[in-house]
Design an enzyme around this catalytic site. Sequence first.
Site, mmCIF file in Angstrom:
data_model
loop_
_atom_site.group_PDB
_atom_site.id
_atom_site.type_symbol
_atom_site.label_atom_id
_atom_site.label_comp_id
_atom_site.label_asym_id
_atom_site.label_seq_id
_atom_site.Cartn_x
_atom_site.Cartn_y
_atom_site.Cartn_z
ATOM 1 N N VAL A 9 0.919 -1.303 -0.464
ATOM 2 C CA VAL A 9 0.021 -0.219 -0.275
ATOM 3 C C VAL A 9 0.924 1.168 -0.259
ATOM 4 C CG1 VAL A 9 -2.080 -1.295 1.179
ATOM 5 C CG2 VAL A 9 -0.091 0.079 2.675
ATOM 6 N N SER A 10 0.417 2.366 -0.210
ATOM 7 C CA SER A 10 1.821 3.675 -0.826
ATOM 8 C C SER A 10 1.519 4.041 1.078
ATOM 9 C CB SER A 10 0.543 4.747 -1.636
ATOM 10 O OG SER A 10 -0.265 5.253 -1.030
ATOM 11 N N THR A 11 2.113 5.361 0.841
ATOM 12 C CA THR A 11 2.255 6.253 2.501
ATOM 13 C C THR A 11 0.917 6.891 2.753
ATOM 14 O OG1 THR A 11 2.635 8.026 1.116
ATOM 15 C CG2 THR A 11 3.932 6.199 2.281
ATOM 16 N N GLU A 13 -1.966 5.078 1.731
ATOM 17 C CA GLU A 13 -3.027 3.943 1.897
ATOM 18 C C GLU A 13 -2.900 3.342 3.555
ATOM 19 O OE1 GLU A 13 -4.443 1.629 -1.778
ATOM 20 O OE2 GLU A 13 -2.206 2.311 -1.626
#
Length: 200
Positions: A9-11, A13
């Site tokens: 997941v991205s920072t 999310e």
Amino acid sequence: MIKLGYARVSTQEQNLALQLDALKKEGCKKVFTDKVSGVKSSKPSFEKLMEYARPGDTIVIWKLDRLGRSTVKLIELMEELKQKGINLKSLSESIDTDTATGNLFFQFMCMLAEHERNVISERTKAGLESARARGRSGGRPKGLSQRYLKISVEVKEMYEKNIYSTVAIREMFQIKSQPTLYKILQYAGADVKGFVKKRD
């Protein structure tokens, strides 16, 4: 020969649950996770996964974009997996390189990679010829390494799409500083007039 899961997941999310549930259902014996932006080239857990995987193993992901946002980088990764004898399975796209159809897809991606390298080579040659026609001698600009010269066309294309910030582009291609990015773009023939004000 085992299935190894990878979730990211991205920072921005927060929740890995959906991906983890899908990977568990798929029967992954071990799952590696990262919480990092897709444009970043460094993904610590994925690097550990690549070291852990053995020929015949299958890396399972929820979706291809979990491996990154750059098509060129994805193709290069798939080539690396093929050379190591590691399969790739994407659950959302129903891609499995351990099957005949999936292997055909794999080969097609490798062909695209070869095509991309040829196109970059041709554009670099055309750029040098154009520079000579304008009275420049060509060759490596001061302060630019061979690696920067090789990626210059790709960096230019990403810059001219006007989607990513210069910070994101630098992270994507591991370019150390803004002035170096400016030199790479100049070398590739990009229109960088008003570069700093426009992009930052």
